[in-house]
Scaffold this motif. Structure first.
Motif, mmCIF file in Angstrom:
data_model
loop_
_atom_site.group_PDB
_atom_site.id
_atom_site.type_symbol
_atom_site.label_atom_id
_atom_site.label_comp_id
_atom_site.label_asym_id
_atom_site.label_seq_id
_atom_site.Cartn_x
_atom_site.Cartn_y
_atom_site.Cartn_z
ATOM 1 N N SER A 1 0.833 -1.195 0.000
ATOM 2 C CA SER A 1 0.000 0.000 0.000
ATOM 3 C C SER A 1 0.871 1.250 0.000
ATOM 4 N N SER A 2 0.657 2.120 -0.985
ATOM 5 C CA SER A 2 1.431 3.352 -1.093
ATOM 6 C C SER A 2 1.026 4.382 -0.049
ATOM 7 N N TYR A 3 -0.194 4.284 0.442
ATOM 8 C CA TYR A 3 -0.665 5.209 1.452
ATOM 9 C C TYR A 3 -1.781 4.578 2.260
ATOM 10 N N PHE A 4 -2.004 5.142 3.430
ATOM 11 C CA PHE A 4 -3.109 4.777 4.299
ATOM 12 C C PHE A 4 -3.946 6.023 4.547
ATOM 13 N N GLY A 5 -5.189 5.803 4.924
ATOM 14 C CA GLY A 5 -6.059 6.947 5.118
ATOM 15 C C GLY A 5 -7.096 6.739 6.194
ATOM 16 N N TRP A 6 -7.723 7.842 6.541
ATOM 17 C CA TRP A 6 -8.855 7.843 7.449
ATOM 18 C C TRP A 6 -10.062 8.427 6.727
ATOM 19 N N PHE A 7 -11.183 7.761 6.890
ATOM 20 C CA PHE A 7 -12.441 8.171 6.283
ATOM 21 C C PHE A 7 -13.516 8.161 7.351
ATOM 22 N N ARG A 8 -14.619 8.815 7.073
ATOM 23 C CA ARG A 8 -15.712 8.806 8.028
ATOM 24 C C ARG A 8 -17.044 8.804 7.301
ATOM 25 N N GLN A 9 -18.051 8.299 7.992
ATOM 26 C CA GLN A 9 -19.382 8.239 7.423
ATOM 27 C C GLN A 9 -20.407 8.504 8.517
ATOM 28 N N ALA A 10 -21.195 9.542 8.313
ATOM 29 C CA ALA A 10 -22.279 9.879 9.213
ATOM 30 C C ALA A 10 -23.573 9.266 8.682
ATOM 31 N N PRO A 11 -24.556 9.038 9.544
ATOM 32 C CA PRO A 11 -25.824 8.459 9.088
ATOM 33 C C PRO A 11 -26.456 9.270 7.962
ATOM 34 N N GLY A 12 -26.858 8.587 6.905
ATOM 35 C CA GLY A 12 -27.495 9.243 5.783
ATOM 36 C C GLY A 12 -26.567 9.978 4.845
ATOM 37 N N LYS A 13 -25.271 9.899 5.065
ATOM 38 C CA LYS A 13 -24.304 10.592 4.229
ATOM 39 C C LYS A 13 -23.317 9.607 3.619
ATOM 40 N N GLU A 14 -22.685 10.033 2.538
ATOM 41 C CA GLU A 14 -21.677 9.205 1.895
ATOM 42 C C GLU A 14 -20.398 9.183 2.719
ATOM 43 N N THR B 1 1.307 0.910 12.641
ATOM 44 C CA THR B 1 0.135 1.564 13.195
ATOM 45 C C THR B 1 0.011 2.977 12.636
ATOM 46 N N VAL B 2 -1.200 3.346 12.266
ATOM 47 C CA VAL B 2 -1.516 4.683 11.790
ATOM 48 C C VAL B 2 -2.436 5.346 12.810
ATOM 49 N N PHE B 3 -2.208 6.625 13.064
ATOM 50 C CA PHE B 3 -2.976 7.351 14.063
ATOM 51 C C PHE B 3 -3.727 8.515 13.421
ATOM 52 N N LEU B 4 -4.830 8.857 14.030
ATOM 53 C CA LEU B 4 -5.547 10.076 13.689
ATOM 54 C C LEU B 4 -5.783 10.854 14.974
ATOM 55 N N GLN B 5 -5.044 11.937 15.140
ATOM 56 C CA GLN B 5 -5.234 12.827 16.278
ATOM 57 C C GLN B 5 -6.271 13.870 15.901
ATOM 58 N N MET B 6 -7.335 13.953 16.669
ATOM 59 C CA MET B 6 -8.427 14.871 16.393
ATOM 60 C C MET B 6 -8.552 15.855 17.545
ATOM 61 N N ASN B 7 -8.376 17.125 17.235
ATOM 62 C CA ASN B 7 -8.483 18.191 18.216
ATOM 63 C C ASN B 7 -9.608 19.143 17.835
ATOM 64 N N SER B 8 -10.024 19.945 18.792
ATOM 65 C CA SER B 8 -11.083 20.932 18.561
ATOM 66 C C SER B 8 -12.288 20.311 17.883
ATOM 67 N N LEU B 9 -12.728 19.197 18.401
ATOM 68 C CA LEU B 9 -13.811 18.443 17.773
ATOM 69 C C LEU B 9 -15.124 19.220 17.793
ATOM 70 N N LYS B 10 -15.887 19.028 16.735
ATOM 71 C CA LYS B 10 -17.173 19.678 16.560
ATOM 72 C C LYS B 10 -18.262 18.620 16.443
ATOM 73 N N PRO B 11 -19.508 18.972 16.757
ATOM 74 C CA PRO B 11 -20.590 17.999 16.600
ATOM 75 C C PRO B 11 -20.673 17.414 15.194
ATOM 76 N N GLU B 12 -20.344 18.191 14.177
ATOM 77 C CA GLU B 12 -20.391 17.690 12.815
ATOM 78 C C GLU B 12 -19.299 16.671 12.499
ATOM 79 N N ASP B 13 -18.367 16.469 13.424
ATOM 80 C CA ASP B 13 -17.376 15.409 13.276
ATOM 81 C C ASP B 13 -17.926 14.045 13.670
ATOM 82 N N THR B 14 -19.109 14.012 14.236
ATOM 83 C CA THR B 14 -19.722 12.756 14.650
ATOM 84 C C THR B 14 -19.908 11.838 13.447
#
Length: 128
Positions: free
Chosen positions: A31-44, A78-91
């Motif tokens: 794998s040339s790269y790794f990533g983080w993705f997210r999916q909220a209910p009703g959204k792609e 291991t790959v990490f995702l540090q999330m700061n200043s989180l917002k409700p829309e990050d759910t």
């Protein structure tokens, strides 16, 4: 074949922080790269950011810039995702992913990622 297992999700108040981890195994060198993705209910499913295997450079979606940071521990695969200043829309459910040349295409910021492998996902809930 790559196996990915996420951990670190949970509930946090707006403005707080979480760190997600993704343990990778199998043929990760393919794998040339790794990533983080997210999916909220009703959204792609949407790209959050990617990290390149060769030099650890990163690309982020606009929604993540300045708040999120992706890093990698090569020795531990291991790959990490540090999330700061989180917002409700990050759910959302957050997924770790690994690239594959024949994988499906996802936009990530001004670039994109061709993804062939996914983790099971970990839930992140941000309360106001």
């Amino acid at each position: 074949q790559v196996q990915l297992v996420e951990s670190g999700g949970g509930s946090v108040q707006a403005g707080g922080s979480l760190r997600l981890s993704c343990a990778a195994s199998g043929y990760t060198s393919g794998s040339s790269y790794f990533g983080w993705f997210r999916q909220a209910p009703g959204k792609e499913r949407e790209g959050v950011g990617i990290i390149y295997t060769r030099d650890h450079s990163t690309d982020y979606a606009d929604s993540a810039k300045g708040r999120f940071a992706i890093s990698r521990d090569n020795a531990k695969n291991t790959v990490f995702l540090q999330m700061n200043s989180l917002k409700p829309e990050d759910t959302a459910t957050y997924y770790c992913a690994a690239s594959h040349p024949f994988g499906s295409w996802y936009t990530v910021g001004q670039t994109g990622a061709r993804i062939g492998f996914w983790g099971q996902g970990t839930q992140v809930t941000v309360t106001s």
